[in-house]
Design a protein around this motif. Structure first.
Motif, short mmCIF file in Angstrom:
data_model
loop_
_atom_site.label_atom_id
_atom_site.label_comp_id
_atom_site.label_asym_id
_atom_site.label_seq_id
_atom_site.Cartn_x
_atom_site.Cartn_y
_atom_site.Cartn_z
N TRP A 1 0.87 -1.19 0.00
CA TRP A 1 0.00 0.00 0.00
C TRP A 1 0.91 1.24 0.00
CZ3 TRP A 1 -3.90 1.99 4.25
CH2 TRP A 1 -4.89 2.76 3.63
N PRO A 2 1.44 1.59 -1.18
CA PRO A 2 2.49 2.62 -1.25
C PRO A 2 1.96 4.05 -1.11
CG PRO A 2 2.06 1.74 -3.43
CD PRO A 2 1.13 1.02 -2.48
N LEU A 3 1.53 4.40 0.07
CA LEU A 3 1.08 5.77 0.32
C LEU A 3 2.27 6.72 0.25
CD1 LEU A 3 -1.37 5.22 3.33
CD2 LEU A 3 -1.91 5.34 0.88
N GLU A 4 2.00 7.98 0.08
CA GLU A 4 3.07 9.00 0.07
C GLU A 4 2.90 9.89 1.30
OE1 GLU A 4 5.36 9.94 -2.64
OE2 GLU A 4 4.91 7.98 -3.54
N VAL A 5 4.00 10.50 1.72
CA VAL A 5 3.94 11.44 2.83
C VAL A 5 4.64 12.72 2.37
CG1 VAL A 5 4.59 11.88 5.24
CG2 VAL A 5 4.09 9.54 4.49
N VAL A 6 3.97 13.84 2.56
CA VAL A 6 4.58 15.13 2.20
C VAL A 6 4.83 15.87 3.52
CG1 VAL A 6 4.29 17.29 0.94
CG2 VAL A 6 3.30 15.17 0.02
N ILE A 7 6.10 16.15 3.79
CA ILE A 7 6.45 16.78 5.07
C ILE A 7 6.65 18.27 4.84
CG2 ILE A 7 8.11 16.83 6.97
CD1 ILE A 7 8.86 13.93 6.07
N ALA A 8 5.88 19.07 5.53
CA ALA A 8 6.04 20.52 5.44
C ALA A 8 6.90 20.97 6.62
CB ALA A 8 4.67 21.20 5.50
N ARG B 1 -5.30 -3.06 6.94
CA ARG B 1 -5.50 -4.40 6.37
C ARG B 1 -6.42 -4.36 5.15
NH1 ARG B 1 -5.47 -7.32 11.97
NH2 ARG B 1 -3.23 -7.71 12.10
N SER B 2 -7.42 -3.45 5.16
CA SER B 2 -8.34 -3.39 4.01
C SER B 2 -8.00 -2.25 3.06
CB SER B 2 -9.78 -3.28 4.52
OG SER B 2 -9.89 -2.11 5.31
N ARG B 3 -6.84 -1.59 3.28
CA ARG B 3 -6.40 -0.45 2.44
C ARG B 3 -7.52 0.58 2.31
NH1 ARG B 3 -3.65 -4.99 2.22
NH2 ARG B 3 -2.54 -5.55 0.31
N ASP B 4 -8.14 0.92 3.45
CA ASP B 4 -9.26 1.86 3.46
C ASP B 4 -8.72 3.24 3.84
OD1 ASP B 4 -11.46 3.43 4.08
OD2 ASP B 4 -12.57 1.79 5.03
N PHE B 5 -8.41 4.05 2.83
CA PHE B 5 -7.76 5.34 3.08
C PHE B 5 -8.64 6.29 3.90
CE2 PHE B 5 -6.33 9.64 2.12
CZ PHE B 5 -4.98 9.52 2.38
N GLU B 6 -9.93 6.34 3.57
CA GLU B 6 -10.84 7.25 4.29
C GLU B 6 -10.86 6.95 5.78
OE1 GLU B 6 -12.69 9.86 3.32
OE2 GLU B 6 -11.44 9.64 1.54
N SER B 7 -10.91 5.68 6.09
CA SER B 7 -10.98 5.27 7.49
C SER B 7 -9.65 5.57 8.20
CB SER B 7 -11.33 3.78 7.56
OG SER B 7 -11.14 3.31 8.84
N LEU B 8 -8.53 5.30 7.51
CA LEU B 8 -7.22 5.60 8.11
C LEU B 8 -7.08 7.10 8.34
CD1 LEU B 8 -4.57 4.24 9.03
CD2 LEU B 8 -3.64 4.71 6.75
N ALA B 9 -7.59 7.89 7.39
CA ALA B 9 -7.53 9.35 7.49
C ALA B 9 -8.31 9.83 8.72
CB ALA B 9 -8.08 9.99 6.22
N ARG B 10 -9.51 9.31 8.89
CA ARG B 10 -10.35 9.72 10.03
C ARG B 10 -9.67 9.39 11.35
NH1 ARG B 10 -14.65 7.90 7.24
NH2 ARG B 10 -14.53 5.83 8.18
N THR B 11 -9.18 8.15 11.45
CA THR B 11 -8.56 7.73 12.71
C THR B 11 -7.23 8.46 12.94
OG1 THR B 11 -9.53 5.56 12.38
CG2 THR B 11 -7.79 5.71 14.03
N GLY B 12 -6.44 8.63 11.87
CA GLY B 12 -5.13 9.28 12.00
C GLY B 12 -5.27 10.72 12.48
N GLU B 13 -6.17 11.47 11.88
CA GLU B 13 -6.34 12.87 12.32
C GLU B 13 -6.89 12.93 13.74
OE1 GLU B 13 -8.46 15.36 9.55
OE2 GLU B 13 -6.83 15.26 8.07
#
Ligand code: PMV
Length: 332
Positions: A177-184, A228-240
């Motif tokens: 799941w090759p997400l990207e990270v942009v560091i400001a 595990r399910s590569r669910d970006f929306e859910s990871l975004a909600r929990t991460g923030e």
């Protein structure tokens, strides 16, 4: 006992927690009060060279080319853990350098202790497994236990007093799941309150500390399922949510810990705007003012462009997800 002069060079990358760790259940063993979940980056590196030398009477430690007595004492105590396992007292030369700002909320302690653990293990021929290396890296810095591994990583809080069950394990490899990270980068100075001191102050003084710790397992379960399910929306909600809850408990310490600056808030607002426009991105921020925007690979260029335009952003570093700590050169 005489040890042959042995050396090794290792490299490790920082990791960014998506479910945050902020609080210890034991200071001496550096045991976390709750678990955490992270991604290891590929664009930032620590490179550490270790050489054990029987002629030395004290460890000789240079970090980014500088000798610092406080850091040397801390690293010397860390080396003692390995010396005890090897049954030696031999001192070491250590040179460690980062290709990114140190101590400014970019997880330099995570990559630093992970690289050191791997290099020392190799130089002494201990051949410890990754679980033991994660446990030892944790003694240097809680987040370092996670940088032993690449990709998506989960750190267990454990329940044992000896900390032998407080280690990280890999959840999903970076390529899956090759997400990207942009560091400001919004400031280059070292932070004024270290994570260790900040966590201690929060535990001692925040009226919300217990609630913060109690909320982590649910975030961990949600983030683990999202990975595990590569669910970006859910990871975004929990991460923030985890990031903001950690900063809320930091703010509620007495005196309150404010790691953000004006540009940090500017980046959050910029990311919220991008989200409204349909960009797959979410923010996370550690004990410092830098903002890490986690995004879907196809959306990274848009995020880089937008964050570059935020007032006070000094630089923008894009990164993919990377590998765990490893030896890059060894010699006997
Ligand atoms: O283990 P330390 O001292 O690097 O503390 C890490 C604390 C945060 O970066 C704020 C959160 C985390 O889980 O990495």
């Amino acid at each position: 006992m005489t040890t042959p002069i042995r050396h090794a060079t290792a490299t490790a990358q920082p990791n960014i927690a998506l479910v945050k760790y902020w609080g210890k259940r034991d200071d001496a063993l550096n045991l976390p009060a709750a678990g955490s979940l992270s991604i290891t980056l590929d664009a930032l590196h620590t490179r550490t060279h270790v050489r054990f030398d029987d002629t030395l009477t004290a460890d000789d430690i240079a970090l980014n080319g500088r000798h610092d007595a406080t850091q040397s004492r801390k690293l010397g105590a860390f080396l003692d853990l390995f010396r005890a396992r090897a049954g030696i007292t031999t001192r070491a030369h250590i040179e460690s350098g980062n290709d990114f700002p140190t101590g400014a909320g970019l997880a330099s302690s995570a990559s630093g202790f992970a690289a050191l653990a791997i290099a020392v293990d190799h130089a002494l021929g201990l051949n410890l497994d990754q679980r033991e290396l994660s446990i030892l890296a944790r003694r240097g810095s809680g987040s370092a236990a996670r940088s032993i591994f690449g990709g998506f990583v989960e750190m267990a809080a454990g329940t044992r007093d000896d900390g032998e069950d407080a280690f990280a394990t890999p959840l999903l490899e970076a390529a899956a799941w090759p997400l990207e990270v942009v560091i400001a980068i919004t400031a280059r100075e070292k932070k004024t309150v270290s994570s260790r001191a900040g966590m201690d102050r929060t535990r001692q003084t925040s009226p919300y500390y217990r609630d913060w710790i109690a909320a982590v397992p649910a975030d961990l379960a949600a983030a683990r399922a999202a990975v595990r399910s590569r669910d970006f929306e859910s990871l975004a909600r929990t991460g923030e949510a985890s990031c903001l809850a950690m900063h809320a408990v930091m703010l509620s310490a007495r005196p309150g810990l404010i790691y953000w600056n004006a540009a940090t808030v500017g980046c959050i607002q910029c990311i919220r705007e991008l989200q409204r426009g349909g960009t797959g991105v979410f923010f996370t921020i550690d004990a410092g003012p830098q903002v890490k925007a986690v995004c879907l690979p196809d959306h990274a260029a848009r995020v880089v462009e937008a964050l570059r335009g935020v007032a006070g952003v000094e630089d923008v570093l894009p990164s993919g997800l990377g590998a765990g700590a490893r030896v890059v050169e060894a010699d006997a």
